[in-house]
Scaffold this active site. Structure first.
Site, PDB file in Angstrom:
ATOM      1  N   THR A 179      41.569  45.583  37.529  1.00 47.32           N
ATOM      2  CA  THR A 179      40.938  44.422  38.671  1.00 47.32           C
ATOM      3  C   THR A 179      40.721  45.019  39.895  1.00 47.32           C
ATOM      4  OG1 THR A 179      41.782  42.726  37.203  1.00 47.32           O
ATOM      5  CG2 THR A 179      41.242  42.275  39.564  1.00 47.32           C
ATOM      6  N   THR A 180      41.856  45.776  40.538  1.00 52.38           N
ATOM      7  CA  THR A 180      41.915  46.432  41.645  1.00 52.38           C
ATOM      8  C   THR A 180      40.737  47.503  41.905  1.00 52.38           C
ATOM      9  OG1 THR A 180      44.197  46.170  41.629  1.00 52.38           O
ATOM     10  CG2 THR A 180      43.413  47.637  43.371  1.00 52.38           C
ATOM     11  N   TYR A 198      37.717  32.585  32.163  1.00 52.02           N
ATOM     12  CA  TYR A 198      36.647  31.725  32.290  1.00 52.02           C
ATOM     13  C   TYR A 198      36.469  30.764  31.190  1.00 52.02           C
ATOM     14  CZ  TYR A 198      32.415  29.333  34.094  1.00 52.02           C
ATOM     15  OH  TYR A 198      31.371  28.653  34.287  1.00 52.02           O
ATOM     16  N   TYR A 242      46.951  42.462  28.950  1.00 53.10           N
ATOM     17  CA  TYR A 242      46.927  42.124  30.231  1.00 53.10           C
ATOM     18  C   TYR A 242      46.971  40.658  30.605  1.00 53.10           C
ATOM     19  CZ  TYR A 242      46.029  42.232  35.214  1.00 53.10           C
ATOM     20  OH  TYR A 242      45.765  42.069  36.880  1.00 53.10           O
ATOM     21  N   ARG A 255      44.158  34.747  37.565  1.00 52.14           N
ATOM     22  CA  ARG A 255      42.693  35.157  37.540  1.00 52.14           C
ATOM     23  C   ARG A 255      41.941  34.600  36.249  1.00 52.14           C
ATOM     24  NH1 ARG A 255      41.010  38.960  41.055  1.00 52.14           N
ATOM     25  NH2 ARG A 255      42.741  40.100  42.076  1.00 52.14           N
ATOM     26  N   LYS A 315      50.993  44.140  30.227  1.00 49.44           N
ATOM     27  CA  LYS A 315      51.100  44.195  31.596  1.00 49.44           C
ATOM     28  C   LYS A 315      51.027  42.517  31.955  1.00 49.44           C
ATOM     29  CE  LYS A 315      48.751  45.083  36.286  1.00 49.44           C
ATOM     30  NZ  LYS A 315      47.526  45.179  36.599  1.00 49.44           N
ATOM     31  N   ILE A 372      52.593  48.483  36.370  1.00 48.40           N
ATOM     32  CA  ILE A 372      51.030  49.102  36.945  1.00 48.40           C
ATOM     33  C   ILE A 372      50.708  48.186  38.225  1.00 48.40           C
ATOM     34  CG2 ILE A 372      48.728  48.914  36.281  1.00 48.40           C
ATOM     35  CD1 ILE A 372      49.235  49.085  33.456  1.00 48.40           C
TER      36      ILE A 372
END
Length: 293
Positions: free
Chosen positions: A46-47, A109, A135, A140, A164, A206
């Site tokens: 994502t980063t 979503y 993850y 999010r 994660k 992470i």
């Protein structure tokens, strides 16, 4: 998966002032991680802003990291999404030989049920040639992958090797740690609770802050894994303020401001993200100057 124990970092994608990918800055950032004790690198998490990268730009980022790393650290590739078929096709067709594992986010979503999340990762597990790190990041995705679903996946698929966990819920993390298969790794996805999770039996992190302060953060995690609690918490409290700061106005805007202060990259992010405001930028620079000096 001993290579996933310790500190991994979710690499940013640096941009020039015209918002094209800054390849030279990415090389500097990768070397900065390697030279300061990071254990593995995560590409296009994502980063790394993959949501606003073209497919061609993603290839540039991947190849730059592979070439710069030159086999020095294990690499993990972010391969996830809310279209299960598309994720499966990417895993079947992409050359993954440079990578040790894939990191795959719980579908966002669509807001699937727990059974939907299970079936999504079942399809991915059956298609992936590499070990998979689940993850979970409800902030999010708008859905939480419950411990029962994580444990079910870990027991049913040998190539699902880790999670994660970034729900921001230490009790949920402890539940997974308590009930997981022996070799399954619980990796923190929340910098502020990394040390408590490690001390409770987690495998590391992470991290976002870790790429701005790789020496300090990776040392903290290492001390935690060695059960050197007091020394580890000294480093935790040294970095606590900057952890809050880098997420105050969103990720990766905050960590990119750290890189600007360090002279490694510009602070540009792509819309709909925007750079941090002047007040936060000044506070970040002041903290960086204090730590670096």
């Amino acid at each position: 998966m001993q290579s996933l124990i310790g500190t991994g970092v979710a690499l940013v994608t640096p941009f020039k002032n015209d918002f094209s990918v800054d390849v030279e800055a990415l090389k500097r950032i990768v070397n900065f991680q390697i030279e300061n004790g990071i254990d593995y690198l995560v590409v296009l998490g994502t980063t790394g802003e993959p949501a606003t990268l073209t497919s061609e730009e993603k290839e540039v980022v991947i190849e730059t990291v592979i070439t710069t790393n030159n086999g020095r650290l294990p690499l993990v590739l972010g391969v996830g999404g809310n279209n299960t078929h598309q994720v499966v096709e990417e895993l079947k067709t992409r050359d993954l030989t440079a990578f040790a594992a894939v990191l795959s986010v719980s579908p966002y979503y669509n807001k699937p049920t727990q059974e939907g999340i299970y079936q999504h990762f079942k399809a991915i597990a059956e298609a992936s040639p590499l070990p998979i790190i689940l993850y979970n990041v409800p902030g999010r995705t708008a859905s939480n992958m419950l411990p029962s679903t994580v444990i079910r996946l870990a027991n049913d698929f040998k190539n699902i090797v880790a999670i994660k966990e970034a729900a921001g819920d230490i009790v949920q993390a402890l539940t997974i740690i308590q009930n997981k298969p022996k070799d399954f790794l619980v990796i923190s996805g929340d910098d502020m609770v990394t040390l408590p999770m490690v001390l409770a039996g987690g495998a590391g992190v992470i991290s976002v802050i870790g790429e701005g302060f790789p020496k300090q953060f990776s040392t903290m995690v290492r001390l935690g894994l060695e059960r050197k609690v007091d020394e580890a918490y000294q480093l935790h409290y040294q970095l606590a303020a900057i952890i809050d700061m880098i997420f105050e106005q969103g990720n990766p805007a905050g960590i990119k401001e750290v890189f600007k202060a360090l002279g490694l990259a510009d602070n540009n992010v792509r819309l709909p993200l925007v750079a941090v405001n002047e007040d936060l930028a000044n506070r970040i620079k002041k903290f960086v100057d204090k730590i670096v000096i």
